[in-house]
Design a protein around this motif. Structure first.
Motif, PDB file in Angstrom:
ATOM      1  N   GLU A 557       0.849  -1.203   0.000  1.00  0.00           N
ATOM      2  CA  GLU A 557       0.000   0.000   0.000  1.00  0.00           C
ATOM      3  C   GLU A 557       0.881   1.247   0.000  1.00  0.00           C
ATOM      4  O   GLU A 557       2.006   1.229   0.510  1.00  0.00           O
ATOM      5  CB  GLU A 557      -0.921   0.013   1.214  1.00  0.00           C
ATOM      6  N   PRO A 558       0.364   2.349  -0.572  1.00  0.00           N
ATOM      7  CA  PRO A 558       1.144   3.591  -0.554  1.00  0.00           C
ATOM      8  C   PRO A 558       1.179   4.173   0.856  1.00  0.00           C
ATOM      9  O   PRO A 558       0.157   4.257   1.535  1.00  0.00           O
ATOM     10  CB  PRO A 558       0.384   4.527  -1.499  1.00  0.00           C
ATOM     11  N   VAL A 559       2.381   4.546   1.286  1.00  0.00           N
ATOM     12  CA  VAL A 559       2.566   5.189   2.597  1.00  0.00           C
ATOM     13  C   VAL A 559       2.943   6.641   2.328  1.00  0.00           C
ATOM     14  O   VAL A 559       3.774   6.934   1.464  1.00  0.00           O
ATOM     15  CB  VAL A 559       3.677   4.472   3.400  1.00  0.00           C
ATOM     16  N   MET A 560       2.299   7.547   3.072  1.00  0.00           N
ATOM     17  CA  MET A 560       2.488   8.975   2.837  1.00  0.00           C
ATOM     18  C   MET A 560       3.378   9.605   3.908  1.00  0.00           C
ATOM     19  O   MET A 560       3.349   9.204   5.071  1.00  0.00           O
ATOM     20  CB  MET A 560       1.136   9.706   2.838  1.00  0.00           C
ATOM     21  N   HIS A 561       4.141  10.614   3.482  1.00  0.00           N
ATOM     22  CA  HIS A 561       4.903  11.436   4.425  1.00  0.00           C
ATOM     23  C   HIS A 561       3.986  12.601   4.798  1.00  0.00           C
ATOM     24  O   HIS A 561       3.509  13.326   3.932  1.00  0.00           O
ATOM     25  CB  HIS A 561       6.177  11.960   3.754  1.00  0.00           C
ATOM     26  N   VAL A 562       3.725  12.754   6.093  1.00  0.00           N
ATOM     27  CA  VAL A 562       2.758  13.761   6.549  1.00  0.00           C
ATOM     28  C   VAL A 562       3.437  14.741   7.497  1.00  0.00           C
ATOM     29  O   VAL A 562       4.179  14.331   8.387  1.00  0.00           O
ATOM     30  CB  VAL A 562       1.568  13.081   7.300  1.00  0.00           C
ATOM     31  N   GLU A 563       3.201  16.032   7.271  1.00  0.00           N
ATOM     32  CA  GLU A 563       3.701  17.055   8.200  1.00  0.00           C
ATOM     33  C   GLU A 563       2.509  17.855   8.691  1.00  0.00           C
ATOM     34  O   GLU A 563       1.779  18.446   7.891  1.00  0.00           O
ATOM     35  CB  GLU A 563       4.733  17.959   7.515  1.00  0.00           C
ATOM     36  N   VAL A 564       2.296  17.845  10.008  1.00  0.00           N
ATOM     37  CA  VAL A 564       1.122  18.510  10.596  1.00  0.00           C
ATOM     38  C   VAL A 564       1.579  19.660  11.479  1.00  0.00           C
ATOM     39  O   VAL A 564       2.416  19.469  12.364  1.00  0.00           O
ATOM     40  CB  VAL A 564       0.293  17.515  11.465  1.00  0.00           C
ATOM     41  N   LEU A 565       1.041  20.860  11.228  1.00  0.00           N
ATOM     42  CA  LEU A 565       1.322  22.006  12.098  1.00  0.00           C
ATOM     43  C   LEU A 565       0.208  22.089  13.127  1.00  0.00           C
ATOM     44  O   LEU A 565      -0.971  22.185  12.764  1.00  0.00           O
ATOM     45  CB  LEU A 565       1.385  23.301  11.280  1.00  0.00           C
ATOM     46  N   VAL A 566       0.583  22.016  14.408  1.00  0.00           N
ATOM     47  CA  VAL A 566      -0.427  21.912  15.472  1.00  0.00           C
ATOM     48  C   VAL A 566      -0.105  22.856  16.628  1.00  0.00           C
ATOM     49  O   VAL A 566       1.024  22.852  17.115  1.00  0.00           O
ATOM     50  CB  VAL A 566      -0.442  20.479  16.084  1.00  0.00           C
ATOM     51  N   PRO A 567      -1.094  23.628  17.114  1.00  0.00           N
ATOM     52  CA  PRO A 567      -0.876  24.366  18.360  1.00  0.00           C
ATOM     53  C   PRO A 567      -0.640  23.365  19.497  1.00  0.00           C
ATOM     54  O   PRO A 567      -1.198  22.261  19.491  1.00  0.00           O
ATOM     55  CB  PRO A 567      -2.200  25.117  18.566  1.00  0.00           C
ATOM     56  N   ASP A 568       0.186  23.757  20.480  1.00  0.00           N
ATOM     57  CA  ASP A 568       0.608  22.837  21.551  1.00  0.00           C
ATOM     58  C   ASP A 568      -0.556  22.135  22.251  1.00  0.00           C
ATOM     59  O   ASP A 568      -0.474  20.957  22.578  1.00  0.00           O
ATOM     60  CB  ASP A 568       1.441  23.592  22.599  1.00  0.00           C
ATOM     61  N   GLU A 569      -1.675  22.877  22.463  1.00  0.00           N
ATOM     62  CA  GLU A 569      -2.763  22.289  23.268  1.00  0.00           C
ATOM     63  C   GLU A 569      -3.461  21.110  22.590  1.00  0.00           C
ATOM     64  O   GLU A 569      -4.206  20.373  23.232  1.00  0.00           O
ATOM     65  CB  GLU A 569      -3.795  23.367  23.677  1.00  0.00           C
ATOM     66  N   TYR A 570      -3.227  20.916  21.287  1.00  0.00           N
ATOM     67  CA  TYR A 570      -3.899  19.799  20.589  1.00  0.00           C
ATOM     68  C   TYR A 570      -2.948  18.640  20.291  1.00  0.00           C
ATOM     69  O   TYR A 570      -3.330  17.678  19.624  1.00  0.00           O
ATOM     70  CB  TYR A 570      -4.521  20.286  19.270  1.00  0.00           C
ATOM     71  N   MET A 571      -1.693  18.755  20.767  1.00  0.00           N
ATOM     72  CA  MET A 571      -0.679  17.749  20.417  1.00  0.00           C
ATOM     73  C   MET A 571      -1.105  16.330  20.783  1.00  0.00           C
ATOM     74  O   MET A 571      -0.972  15.404  19.986  1.00  0.00           O
ATOM     75  CB  MET A 571       0.640  18.078  21.121  1.00  0.00           C
ATOM     76  N   GLY A 572      -1.619  16.151  22.007  1.00  0.00           N
ATOM     77  CA  GLY A 572      -1.998  14.809  22.476  1.00  0.00           C
ATOM     78  C   GLY A 572      -3.055  14.193  21.569  1.00  0.00           C
ATOM     79  O   GLY A 572      -2.926  13.026  21.154  1.00  0.00           O
ATOM     80  N   ASP A 573      -4.092  14.969  21.226  1.00  0.00           N
ATOM     81  CA  ASP A 573      -5.174  14.470  20.368  1.00  0.00           C
ATOM     82  C   ASP A 573      -4.650  14.078  18.996  1.00  0.00           C
ATOM     83  O   ASP A 573      -5.001  13.033  18.449  1.00  0.00           O
ATOM     84  CB  ASP A 573      -6.258  15.556  20.186  1.00  0.00           C
ATOM     85  N   VAL A 574      -3.797  14.949  18.438  1.00  0.00           N
ATOM     86  CA  VAL A 574      -3.296  14.712  17.074  1.00  0.00           C
ATOM     87  C   VAL A 574      -2.414  13.462  17.034  1.00  0.00           C
ATOM     88  O   VAL A 574      -2.532  12.629  16.129  1.00  0.00           O
ATOM     89  CB  VAL A 574      -2.541  15.956  16.546  1.00  0.00           C
ATOM     90  N   MET A 575      -1.558  13.295  18.039  1.00  0.00           N
ATOM     91  CA  MET A 575      -0.665  12.126  18.053  1.00  0.00           C
ATOM     92  C   MET A 575      -1.446  10.839  18.310  1.00  0.00           C
ATOM     93  O   MET A 575      -1.184   9.809  17.687  1.00  0.00           O
ATOM     94  CB  MET A 575       0.447  12.319  19.080  1.00  0.00           C
ATOM     95  N   GLY A 576      -2.434  10.914  19.207  1.00  0.00           N
ATOM     96  CA  GLY A 576      -3.276   9.737  19.460  1.00  0.00           C
ATOM     97  C   GLY A 576      -4.030   9.321  18.209  1.00  0.00           C
ATOM     98  O   GLY A 576      -4.113   8.129  17.874  1.00  0.00           O
ATOM     99  N   ASP A 577      -4.546  10.308  17.493  1.00  0.00           N
ATOM    100  CA  ASP A 577      -5.295  10.038  16.262  1.00  0.00           C
ATOM    101  C   ASP A 577      -4.386   9.434  15.189  1.00  0.00           C
ATOM    102  O   ASP A 577      -4.772   8.511  14.475  1.00  0.00           O
ATOM    103  CB  ASP A 577      -5.921  11.343  15.760  1.00  0.00           C
ATOM    104  N   MET A 578      -3.138   9.937  15.119  1.00  0.00           N
ATOM    105  CA  MET A 578      -2.190   9.427  14.110  1.00  0.00           C
ATOM    106  C   MET A 578      -1.876   7.947  14.387  1.00  0.00           C
ATOM    107  O   MET A 578      -1.757   7.142  13.463  1.00  0.00           O
ATOM    108  CB  MET A 578      -0.912  10.277  14.125  1.00  0.00           C
ATOM    109  N   ASN A 579      -1.773   7.575  15.648  1.00  0.00           N
ATOM    110  CA  ASN A 579      -1.511   6.169  15.995  1.00  0.00           C
ATOM    111  C   ASN A 579      -2.679   5.278  15.578  1.00  0.00           C
ATOM    112  O   ASN A 579      -2.488   4.151  15.117  1.00  0.00           O
ATOM    113  CB  ASN A 579      -1.254   6.026  17.501  1.00  0.00           C
ATOM    114  N   LYS A 580      -3.914   5.806  15.743  1.00  0.00           N
ATOM    115  CA  LYS A 580      -5.096   5.029  15.334  1.00  0.00           C
ATOM    116  C   LYS A 580      -5.115   4.792  13.830  1.00  0.00           C
ATOM    117  O   LYS A 580      -5.770   3.883  13.337  1.00  0.00           O
ATOM    118  CB  LYS A 580      -6.374   5.795  15.715  1.00  0.00           C
TER     119      LYS A 580
END
Length: 651
Positions: A557-580
């Motif tokens: 399957e194609p794997v993508m390189h992703v760069e996400v700009l995130v304010p600090d207060e949303y870091m936990g949500d964004v990283m948890g979502d990326m793991n899912k």
């Protein structure tokens, strides 16, 4: 509408969060100057700037519209821009045509995400910026608190400006004025008072270089503060001639610049295109230098062709009034230009200059579009390309592998509007579906197989027989032969290779292209009469189908390189979502303006609706870019599902 000289023109973009009152503010300005007899309401669909059928239906701005307001012998060209983030491309276009921006803030909501985004965009464009706190009549509004929040968020450059300037306001402004000029700064440190002239000069200079961001207040619905606001714009917005020189390229691609001067050689920039079903295409031009008159011939630097200026007119919403000579600094609409598109430069060919195109953001959401009725594919393609002229911030791509037509935009609202316009303007009904994943098939093991094709049916028969070893390869496809003793005549070897290459297009696992396979033809047999190229091609394809199945086939399957700009207060949500999403976090980089850049890799299959999720997770403060990185093996439990779906589609 009469023509105005360059020094009697001000160009201003209204930006800010959706629903902050930009469109109503323009109604108030038109009412205050006697153009309309009553203020229209967005909810009633009767405002001057939201005139598009779709805008009336939806109740919000979709495209930037121009509304000139004639006030105290000056023309203010207001560009009303959409507040929804999906239409950021319209804001980018509008900011290319103005000398200042006003960020409108809803007094009862205060600083919203759209306020922050507008501020960052103005900063990016280095644009003189003003704040207008609107709707101050609402209950429980605390204007001082809103200003304090704005200063907290955007810094000390944010200063209230009330005429006449005196008392606390003058005191607050004095330091900002001092910082606009070295002489004034020295005077300030020596405790000397500024003269009125020095103060006024420093104030203008500070606004122009963004060290001062004035704040005004208004209530558009009852007209409070609207005339004072326009007085301030006449006084403090830089006139077009005061704009720094416009950078461009000459015919050899070298850097040059042109001042906004009506006596300079003529040049204009196409910052927006409107696809009008009755008039055809209308191009909005900002005249940068010289003067433009109807019938004049200009050179289109992108198309490398002459353009004849046909009828020219000033737009106010949808109403048109004829334009004669249009000087540098003004904005005019032109119809029937043959080649002009958004981002084009029109100039005097002998004094060539090409300005930089509008910089639209990369699409973050792609959806596939399919016709509801068979045979509408051609109409879809033609309609989408016409709509792209009007809104170049969305893209249309044809994926030759999955045979899907993809629309890429900033979000589901923009893509929804594109498909609604497709139906409304071009009569084509479409459905939006997820894009298909371009999976690949390959092998992990080795196999050694025979492929034999023997056909006898009266007359000449067919006979081909090959023995082939299959194994993984670093290359896309590797073919060699190790024949001896003439078991397969050399002239049939290319047919064997051709047969294998054709089979690579559709693998036996789930019908996806096969990659990274090595095939060695090492033995076989032939028949003097019945053997031919076709027979060996078929024999090779039989060997391929059997050989791949026996060599532990897997899906990639194609794997993508992703760069996400995130304010600090949303870091936990964004990283948890990326793991899912089966994503791997590769690293994090703190950003200069605050927040983090999260660098990750994730399968494309998990990232289709990421734009929508990220927006809701971060209150639209997060953004991302995504590019193809490589192919990787699909986990076994998912492979079964994908293979089953592929076979179902075939049925």
């Amino acid at each position: 509408m009469k023509g105005y000289a360059s020094d009697k023109i001000r160009n201003v973009a209204l930006v800010g969060h959706g629903g902050c009152g930009k469109t109503t503010l323009l109604e108030a300005a038109l009412f205050a100057t006697g153009v309309i007899s009553r203020i229209g309401r967005v909810e009633d669909g009767n405002t001057v700037s939201d005139y598009d059928k779709m805008e009336i239906e939806k109740g919000y701005s979709i495209g930037a519209s121009i509304v000139p307001v004639e006030y105290n012998k000056v023309k203010i060209n207001f560009l009303d821009t959409p507040g929804y983030f999906d239409f950021i491309g319209e804001v980018d276009s509008a900011l290319r045509a103005v000398e200042a921006a006003v960020i409108v803030v809803d007094a009862s909501s205060g600083v919203q995400v759209g306020t922050e985004k507008a501020w960052n965009t103005c900063k990016e464009y280095n644009m003189p910026t003003f704040f207008l706190i609107n709707k101050i009549d609402k209950e429980n509004v605390n204007v001082d608190q809103v200003i304090a929040d704005m200063q907290d968020k955007f810094g000390t450059s944010v200063v209230p400006l009330v005429e006449p300037i005196q008392g606390d306001i003058k005191e607050a402004l004095t330091e900002a004025v001092a910082e606009s000029d070295e002489e004034l700064l020295e005077k300030f440190f020596n405790g000397e008072e500024f003269t009125d002239e020095e103060f006024a000069r420093g104030l203008l200079s500070g606004i122009a270089n963004r060290s001062i961001t004035p704040v005004f207040t208004s209530c558009a619905l009852d007209g409070t503060g609207v005339k004072e606001f326009m007085d301030a714009l006449l006084k403090y917005v830089p006139a077009p001639k005061d704009h720094p020189e416009y950078a461009g390229k000459d015919a050899d691609g070298k850097d040059i610049a042109r001042a906004c001067d009506e006596n300079a050689p003529v040049s204009a920039f196409v910052f927006k295109t409107i696809a009008d079903p009755f008039v055809g295409k209308i191009n909005l031009l900002k005249v940068i230098s010289g003067k433009i008159t109807p019938g004049m011939e200009l050179y289109n630097t992108r198309a490398e062709k002459p353009e004849k200026m046909g009828s020219m007119f000033y737009l106010r919403g949808k109403t048109q009034s004829e334009a004669g000579t249009v000087p540098a600094g003004d904005i005019v609409a032109a119809s029937k230009l043959q080649f002009a598109q958004t981002g084009d430069t029109l100039c005097d060919k002998a004094n060539y200059i090409a300005y930089e195109k509008v910089n639209f953001p990369e699409p973050s959401l792609y959806m596939a579009v399919e016709p509801k009725a068979k045979g509408d594919e051609e109409k879809i393609s033609s309609g989408l390309h016409k709509l792209m002229e009007e809104d170049p911030s969305f893209v249309v791509e044809r994926n030759s592998e999955t045979h899907q037509t993809l629309i890429g935009g900033q979000g589901d609202i923009q893509i929804g509007i594109v498909t609604a316009k497709l139906k409304d303007k071009y009569g084509v009904d479409v459905v939006l579906v997820d894009q298909k994943i371009p999976y690949r098939e390959t092998i992990k093991g080795n196999s050694d197989v025979q492929g034999k094709h023997k056909k006898q049916s009266g007359g000449a028969g067919q006979y081909g027989d090959v023995h082939i070893r299959f194994s993984p390869s670093q290359e896309d496809f590797e073919f060699s032969e190790e024949l001896f003793g003439g078991s397969v005549p050399k002239n049939y070897v290319p047919a064997v290779e051709k047969g294998l290459r054709e089979c690579m297009e559709k693998g036996p696992l789930a019908g996806f292209p096969v990659t990274h396979v090595k095939a060695v033809l090492y033995d076989g047999s032939y028949h003097e009469v019945d053997s031919n190229e076709m027979a060996f091609k078929i024999a090779a394809s039989l060997a391929f189908k059997k050989g791949i199945v026996e060599a532990k086939p897997i899906l990639l399957e194609p794997v993508m390189h992703v760069e996400v700009l995130v304010p600090d207060e949303y870091m936990g949500d964004v990283m948890g979502d990326m793991n899912k999403r089966r994503g791997k976090i590769l690293g994090m980089e703190p950003q200069a303006g605050g927040g983090q850049k999260v660098i990750a890799e994730a399968p494309q299959a998990e990232m289709f609706k990421y734009a929508i999720t990220l927006r809701s997770m971060t209150q639209a403060r997060g953004s991302f870019t995504m590019n193809f990185e490589r192919y990787e093996e699909v986990p076994a439990h998912l492979t079964e599902k994908i293979v089953a779906e592929a076979h179902q589609d075939e049925e």
